[in-house]
Scaffold this active site. Sequence first.
Site, PDB file in Angstrom:
ATOM      1  N   ASP A  28      -9.377 -17.373 -15.805  1.00  0.00           N
ATOM      2  CA  ASP A  28      -8.645 -17.027 -14.507  1.00  0.00           C
ATOM      3  C   ASP A  28      -8.913 -18.100 -13.780  1.00  0.00           C
ATOM      4  O   ASP A  28      -9.873 -18.799 -13.407  1.00  0.00           O
ATOM      5  CB  ASP A  28      -9.299 -15.981 -13.881  1.00  0.00           C
ATOM      6  CG  ASP A  28      -8.411 -15.369 -12.693  1.00  0.00           C
ATOM      7  OD1 ASP A  28      -7.506 -14.438 -12.815  1.00  0.00           O
ATOM      8  OD2 ASP A  28      -8.934 -15.722 -11.760  1.00  0.00           O
ATOM      9  N   GLU A 112      -3.363 -18.562 -17.817  1.00  0.00           N
ATOM     10  CA  GLU A 112      -2.316 -18.063 -16.995  1.00  0.00           C
ATOM     11  C   GLU A 112      -1.334 -19.125 -17.169  1.00  0.00           C
ATOM     12  O   GLU A 112      -1.481 -20.343 -16.718  1.00  0.00           O
ATOM     13  CB  GLU A 112      -2.540 -17.775 -15.662  1.00  0.00           C
ATOM     14  CG  GLU A 112      -3.662 -16.697 -15.547  1.00  0.00           C
ATOM     15  CD  GLU A 112      -4.595 -17.034 -14.200  1.00  0.00           C
ATOM     16  OE1 GLU A 112      -4.292 -16.008 -13.170  1.00  0.00           O
ATOM     17  OE2 GLU A 112      -5.134 -17.837 -13.853  1.00  0.00           O
ATOM     18  N   CYS A 179      -7.256  -2.391 -15.001  1.00  0.00           N
ATOM     19  CA  CYS A 179      -8.603  -1.838 -15.273  1.00  0.00           C
ATOM     20  C   CYS A 179      -8.794  -2.266 -16.581  1.00  0.00           C
ATOM     21  O   CYS A 179      -7.984  -1.602 -17.468  1.00  0.00           O
ATOM     22  CB  CYS A 179      -8.772  -0.608 -14.814  1.00  0.00           C
ATOM     23  SG  CYS A 179     -10.602  -0.108 -15.238  1.00  0.00           S
ATOM     24  N   CYS A 201     -11.110   5.194 -12.820  1.00  0.00           N
ATOM     25  CA  CYS A 201     -12.308   5.331 -13.300  1.00  0.00           C
ATOM     26  C   CYS A 201     -13.337   5.052 -12.610  1.00  0.00           C
ATOM     27  O   CYS A 201     -14.636   5.309 -12.996  1.00  0.00           O
ATOM     28  CB  CYS A 201     -12.374   4.930 -14.949  1.00  0.00           C
ATOM     29  SG  CYS A 201     -12.354   3.203 -14.937  1.00  0.00           S
ATOM     30  N   ASP A 208     -12.119 -12.001 -10.200  1.00  0.00           N
ATOM     31  CA  ASP A 208     -11.766 -13.054 -10.965  1.00  0.00           C
ATOM     32  C   ASP A 208     -12.139 -12.822 -12.372  1.00  0.00           C
ATOM     33  O   ASP A 208     -11.424 -13.097 -13.549  1.00  0.00           O
ATOM     34  CB  ASP A 208     -12.398 -14.382 -10.341  1.00  0.00           C
ATOM     35  CG  ASP A 208     -11.865 -14.650  -9.025  1.00  0.00           C
ATOM     36  OD1 ASP A 208     -10.692 -14.451  -8.957  1.00  0.00           O
ATOM     37  OD2 ASP A 208     -12.509 -15.400  -8.373  1.00  0.00           O
TER      38      ASP A 208
END
Length: 245
Positions: A28, A112, A179, A201, A208
């Site tokens: 990331d 990405e 998530c 949850c 990150d």
Amino acid sequence: RGEKWDVSIQTEYEVVSSAPNPSEIGIDMGVKRFVTMSNGDFVEPLNAFKQEQEKLAKLQRKLARQKKGSRNSRKTKRKIARLHRYIADSRRDFLHKTSTKIAKNHSIVYVEDLKVLNMSASASGTKESPGKNVKQKSGLNRSILDQGWYGFFRMLSYKLERRGGRLIKVDPRNTSRTCPRCGLVSVENRKSQATFACIGCGFRSNADEVGAINVLRAGRARLARGMSGAVRPLSAGTQRDRLQH
Ligand SMILES: [Zn+2]
């Protein structure tokens, strides 16, 4: 470049096809942390330039006051060129060191797709706060340029390929709001720039790191579906490469 020469040497050589390190990792990209990896490791950005940038602005103001073509103005110009070179070299050095380290330790790296990242930043704006979004987007674009994300990906890609690995780009949409434990996708999962807390949850983690885990998963899913488009096969045999670090 500012009184100095660059020398570029092109070589051709056989790539030793050593068995690639089977490790794969998701990355990331960020502003606070330059890269965060799905295993929790991260690299701080190179922030050493603030001082240099102030110095640069001061010299530029000085140059503006000086008489054009005078000895003093030439002197200031040389100082400015030297400072520019120093900043560019430091940044490139940082990008090389970081990309080399990652390419040595992993064979498949998922990142990405920056083109999509920019698009989603512009599209995620709301009618209520268009101004805010414009600011965020220009902020994102600026940091991508400032930190040399494109150059970083390019380095990472050829360094991986040289070792028989590869860089795979994935669609970054929802990687920051999914998530990793229960799969719930919600904007509200992202509590702040730094914190991820799932409203379904209760899973909490560094935002990150969650992004990197989701990039890894999205990349694996893309590989499982069969790669579409632009990724070349694992490199082997002769390749041309410019000699770099
Ligand atoms: Zn959850």
